[in-house]
Design a protein around this motif. Structure first.
Motif, PDB file in Angstrom:
ATOM      1  N   GLY A 161      29.795  30.566  37.281  1.00  0.00           N
ATOM      2  CA  GLY A 161      29.111  30.417  36.010  1.00  0.00           C
ATOM      3  C   GLY A 161      29.715  31.574  35.032  1.00  0.00           C
ATOM      4  N   TRP A 162      30.751  32.343  35.283  1.00  0.00           N
ATOM      5  CA  TRP A 162      31.370  33.145  34.532  1.00  0.00           C
ATOM      6  C   TRP A 162      32.388  32.625  33.289  1.00  0.00           C
ATOM      7  CZ3 TRP A 162      36.145  32.477  36.216  1.00  0.00           C
ATOM      8  CH2 TRP A 162      36.399  32.270  37.555  1.00  0.00           C
ATOM      9  N   ASP A 163      32.796  33.472  32.382  1.00  0.00           N
ATOM     10  CA  ASP A 163      33.734  33.115  31.429  1.00  0.00           C
ATOM     11  C   ASP A 163      35.051  33.817  31.598  1.00  0.00           C
ATOM     12  OD1 ASP A 163      35.242  33.805  28.671  1.00  0.00           O
ATOM     13  OD2 ASP A 163      33.951  32.347  28.108  1.00  0.00           O
ATOM     14  N   GLU A 164      36.212  32.959  32.005  1.00  0.00           N
ATOM     15  CA  GLU A 164      37.238  33.674  32.541  1.00  0.00           C
ATOM     16  C   GLU A 164      37.894  34.672  31.473  1.00  0.00           C
ATOM     17  OE1 GLU A 164      40.732  32.277  35.253  1.00  0.00           O
ATOM     18  OE2 GLU A 164      41.096  31.143  33.277  1.00  0.00           O
ATOM     19  N   GLY A 165      37.797  34.122  30.095  1.00  0.00           N
ATOM     20  CA  GLY A 165      38.330  35.112  29.392  1.00  0.00           C
ATOM     21  C   GLY A 165      37.706  36.686  29.238  1.00  0.00           C
ATOM     22  N   LYS A 166      36.537  36.585  29.279  1.00  0.00           N
ATOM     23  CA  LYS A 166      35.578  37.827  29.270  1.00  0.00           C
ATOM     24  C   LYS A 166      35.567  38.577  30.449  1.00  0.00           C
ATOM     25  CE  LYS A 166      31.877  35.782  26.556  1.00  0.00           C
ATOM     26  NZ  LYS A 166      30.446  35.440  26.336  1.00  0.00           N
ATOM     27  N   VAL A 167      35.754  38.031  31.572  1.00  0.00           N
ATOM     28  CA  VAL A 167      36.097  38.482  33.044  1.00  0.00           C
ATOM     29  C   VAL A 167      37.244  39.439  32.748  1.00  0.00           C
ATOM     30  CG1 VAL A 167      36.399  38.371  35.448  1.00  0.00           C
ATOM     31  CG2 VAL A 167      34.584  37.283  34.371  1.00  0.00           C
ATOM     32  N   LYS A 168      38.535  38.741  32.197  1.00  0.00           N
ATOM     33  CA  LYS A 168      39.775  39.351  32.312  1.00  0.00           C
ATOM     34  C   LYS A 168      39.747  40.368  31.275  1.00  0.00           C
ATOM     35  CE  LYS A 168      43.162  35.559  33.159  1.00  0.00           C
ATOM     36  NZ  LYS A 168      44.250  34.596  32.567  1.00  0.00           N
ATOM     37  N   LYS A 169      39.030  40.453  30.364  1.00  0.00           N
ATOM     38  CA  LYS A 169      38.679  41.498  29.345  1.00  0.00           C
ATOM     39  C   LYS A 169      38.515  42.620  29.882  1.00  0.00           C
ATOM     40  CE  LYS A 169      37.105  42.674  24.565  1.00  0.00           C
ATOM     41  NZ  LYS A 169      38.458  42.966  23.974  1.00  0.00           N
ATOM     42  N   VAL A 170      37.081  42.406  30.702  1.00  0.00           N
ATOM     43  CA  VAL A 170      36.444  43.601  31.297  1.00  0.00           C
ATOM     44  C   VAL A 170      37.481  44.140  32.216  1.00  0.00           C
ATOM     45  CG1 VAL A 170      34.731  44.281  32.970  1.00  0.00           C
ATOM     46  CG2 VAL A 170      34.420  42.570  31.010  1.00  0.00           C
ATOM     47  N   ILE A 171      38.482  43.543  33.258  1.00  0.00           N
ATOM     48  CA  ILE A 171      39.308  44.207  33.984  1.00  0.00           C
ATOM     49  C   ILE A 171      40.624  44.410  33.553  1.00  0.00           C
ATOM     50  CG2 ILE A 171      37.837  43.316  35.968  1.00  0.00           C
ATOM     51  CD1 ILE A 171      40.228  41.117  36.515  1.00  0.00           C
ATOM     52  N   GLY A 172      40.989  44.348  32.191  1.00  0.00           N
ATOM     53  CA  GLY A 172      41.958  44.970  31.307  1.00  0.00           C
ATOM     54  C   GLY A 172      43.271  43.793  31.733  1.00  0.00           C
ATOM     55  N   ILE A 173      43.036  42.674  31.789  1.00  0.00           N
ATOM     56  CA  ILE A 173      44.068  41.604  31.903  1.00  0.00           C
ATOM     57  C   ILE A 173      43.787  40.318  30.905  1.00  0.00           C
ATOM     58  CG2 ILE A 173      44.645  42.044  34.365  1.00  0.00           C
ATOM     59  CD1 ILE A 173      43.190  39.494  35.035  1.00  0.00           C
ATOM     60  N   GLU A 174      43.238  40.804  29.836  1.00  0.00           N
ATOM     61  CA  GLU A 174      43.095  39.748  28.683  1.00  0.00           C
ATOM     62  C   GLU A 174      44.306  38.995  28.143  1.00  0.00           C
ATOM     63  OE1 GLU A 174      42.475  43.438  26.318  1.00  0.00           O
ATOM     64  OE2 GLU A 174      42.188  42.662  28.488  1.00  0.00           O
ATOM     65  N   ASP A 175      45.391  39.747  28.681  1.00  0.00           N
ATOM     66  CA  ASP A 175      46.814  39.191  27.801  1.00  0.00           C
ATOM     67  C   ASP A 175      47.596  38.678  28.963  1.00  0.00           C
ATOM     68  OD1 ASP A 175      46.916  41.826  29.276  1.00  0.00           O
ATOM     69  OD2 ASP A 175      48.562  42.408  27.813  1.00  0.00           O
ATOM     70  N   ARG A 176      47.130  38.254  30.296  1.00  0.00           N
ATOM     71  CA  ARG A 176      47.856  38.044  31.245  1.00  0.00           C
ATOM     72  C   ARG A 176      47.498  36.526  31.533  1.00  0.00           C
ATOM     73  NH1 ARG A 176      49.901  41.618  34.806  1.00  0.00           N
ATOM     74  NH2 ARG A 176      50.996  39.657  35.527  1.00  0.00           N
ATOM     75  N   GLU A 177      48.353  35.699  30.886  1.00  0.00           N
ATOM     76  CA  GLU A 177      48.050  34.065  31.083  1.00  0.00           C
ATOM     77  C   GLU A 177      48.632  33.848  32.430  1.00  0.00           C
ATOM     78  OE1 GLU A 177      49.643  31.786  27.831  1.00  0.00           O
ATOM     79  OE2 GLU A 177      48.023  32.553  26.471  1.00  0.00           O
ATOM     80  N   ASP A 178      49.236  34.593  33.028  1.00  0.00           N
ATOM     81  CA  ASP A 178      49.930  34.214  34.343  1.00  0.00           C
ATOM     82  C   ASP A 178      48.893  34.498  35.451  1.00  0.00           C
ATOM     83  OD1 ASP A 178      50.292  36.897  33.639  1.00  0.00           O
ATOM     84  OD2 ASP A 178      51.281  37.252  35.437  1.00  0.00           O
ATOM     85  N   LEU A 179      47.976  35.146  35.281  1.00  0.00           N
ATOM     86  CA  LEU A 179      46.766  35.432  36.233  1.00  0.00           C
ATOM     87  C   LEU A 179      45.575  34.291  35.923  1.00  0.00           C
ATOM     88  CD1 LEU A 179      46.856  39.175  36.352  1.00  0.00           C
ATOM     89  CD2 LEU A 179      48.046  37.776  37.850  1.00  0.00           C
ATOM     90  N   ALA A 180      44.818  34.071  37.149  1.00  0.00           N
ATOM     91  CA  ALA A 180      43.412  33.737  36.960  1.00  0.00           C
ATOM     92  C   ALA A 180      42.467  34.134  37.836  1.00  0.00           C
ATOM     93  CB  ALA A 180      43.828  32.083  37.540  1.00  0.00           C
ATOM     94  N   ILE A 181      41.297  33.929  37.253  1.00  0.00           N
ATOM     95  CA  ILE A 181      40.138  34.484  38.143  1.00  0.00           C
ATOM     96  C   ILE A 181      39.663  33.538  39.021  1.00  0.00           C
ATOM     97  CG2 ILE A 181      37.735  35.506  38.052  1.00  0.00           C
ATOM     98  CD1 ILE A 181      40.110  37.207  36.509  1.00  0.00           C
ATOM     99  N   ALA A 182      39.492  33.759  40.050  1.00  0.00           N
ATOM    100  CA  ALA A 182      39.135  32.901  41.357  1.00  0.00           C
ATOM    101  C   ALA A 182      37.669  33.043  41.421  1.00  0.00           C
ATOM    102  CB  ALA A 182      39.960  33.252  42.912  1.00  0.00           C
ATOM    103  N   LEU A 183      37.083  34.265  41.645  1.00  0.00           N
ATOM    104  CA  LEU A 183      35.743  34.376  42.209  1.00  0.00           C
ATOM    105  C   LEU A 183      35.129  35.866  41.868  1.00  0.00           C
ATOM    106  CD1 LEU A 183      33.618  32.586  43.664  1.00  0.00           C
ATOM    107  CD2 LEU A 183      34.040  33.829  45.652  1.00  0.00           C
ATOM    108  N   LEU A 184      34.088  36.137  41.617  1.00  0.00           N
ATOM    109  CA  LEU A 184      33.208  37.361  41.659  1.00  0.00           C
ATOM    110  C   LEU A 184      32.500  37.276  42.895  1.00  0.00           C
ATOM    111  CD1 LEU A 184      34.243  37.115  38.467  1.00  0.00           C
ATOM    112  CD2 LEU A 184      32.251  38.380  38.039  1.00  0.00           C
ATOM    113  N   VAL A 185      32.455  38.465  43.359  1.00  0.00           N
ATOM    114  CA  VAL A 185      31.588  38.680  44.587  1.00  0.00           C
ATOM    115  C   VAL A 185      30.869  40.302  44.658  1.00  0.00           C
ATOM    116  CG1 VAL A 185      31.428  38.791  47.191  1.00  0.00           C
ATOM    117  CG2 VAL A 185      33.023  37.451  46.229  1.00  0.00           C
ATOM    118  N   SER A 186      29.428  39.923  44.253  1.00  0.00           N
ATOM    119  CA  SER A 186      28.743  41.273  44.410  1.00  0.00           C
ATOM    120  C   SER A 186      28.629  41.606  45.752  1.00  0.00           C
ATOM    121  CB  SER A 186      27.415  40.939  43.613  1.00  0.00           C
ATOM    122  OG  SER A 186      26.782  39.698  44.293  1.00  0.00           O
ATOM    123  N   VAL A 187      28.567  42.989  45.934  1.00  0.00           N
ATOM    124  CA  VAL A 187      28.199  43.655  47.219  1.00  0.00           C
ATOM    125  C   VAL A 187      27.231  44.852  47.171  1.00  0.00           C
ATOM    126  CG1 VAL A 187      29.492  44.557  49.132  1.00  0.00           C
ATOM    127  CG2 VAL A 187      30.649  42.959  48.009  1.00  0.00           C
TER     128      VAL A 187
END
Length: 220
Positions: A161-187
């Motif tokens: 239920g996350w927005d991939e573009g927003k997650v990428k922005k938070v972790i500093g890869i908003e300009d990396r179309e070659d990467l994808a977000i697979a999953l977030l895991v809270s610990v």
């Protein structure tokens, strides 16, 4: 703390959404990440990475990226599993060198393996499946981590239920179309007790030889 077997970890792990503020010790986090990276990887490409988010600003950003879900704000650690679909194009000399040192692969095997894996990835590219395969690798690593966390007395939540573009922005890869977000895991350490809701009987979900659910549900 009694050490859990793998079977016990599988049976007792539950998804936890609310956490105590207690930090996860650095040595424990290091152990978790090391075990996650032991997960199987197609062609040993290891085409997945983990971004460890612990600072309040980063976790608040992930709260924003997940539409206000409580886990990033409450859990002391959120792990972002990043899939690297283009990893096969890079230099894999370090992977081959390590296999040599561990006496796992011969020179003959490495030569054939390198050529065959490249051909396989080219086939995936032709079918537009590179992203899918890399995400699978990242998801397997995330599963390893969640079971290891259970053994260590930690709670986890695999987040959707996350927005991939927003997650990428938070972790500093908003300009990396070659990467994808697979999953977030809270610990972290659970602030709630979750009971097992149960799983369907195996005759509804396990089949041998052929998939027959449509016939079972129709009463055949």
């Amino acid at each position: 703390m009694t050490q859990l077997s793998v079977a016990d970890a599988i049976r007792t792990r539950r998804t936890v959404r609310h956490y105590l503020p207690d930090p996860v010790p650095p040595t424990t986090l290091h152990t978790l990440l090391a075990l996650a990276m032991e997960a199987p990887s197609s062609w040993n490409l290891q085409d997945r990475a983990v971004v460890v988010v612990t600072d309040p600003a980063g976790r608040e950003g992930l709260t924003w990226a997940t539409g206000g879900q409580p886990q990033p704000r409450e859990a002391p650690v959120v792990l972002v599993f990043v899939a690297e679909p283009e990893a096969w194009r890079g230099d894999r000399a370090d992977i081959f060198d390590l296999a040599r040192r561990n006496q796992a692969w011969s020179e003959e095997f490495i030569t054939g393996f390198a050529a065959a894996s490249t051909e396989f990835q080219q086939g995936l590219e032709a079918r537009d499946l590179l992203r899918e395969y890399a995400i699978k690798d990242a998801m397997i690593a995330a599963t390893y981590l969640m079971l290891a966390a259970t053994e260590l007395g930690l709670a986890t939540s695999p987040m959707n239920g996350w927005d991939e573009g927003k997650v990428k922005k938070v972790i500093g890869i908003e300009d990396r179309e070659d990467l994808a977000i697979a999953l977030l895991v809270s610990v972290g350490y659970a602030a709630e007790t979750r009971r097992h809701p149960g799983r369907r009987a195996h005759d509804h979900t396990v089949f041998h030889g052929t998939y027959t659910k449509d016939r079972v549900e129709a009463g055949y």
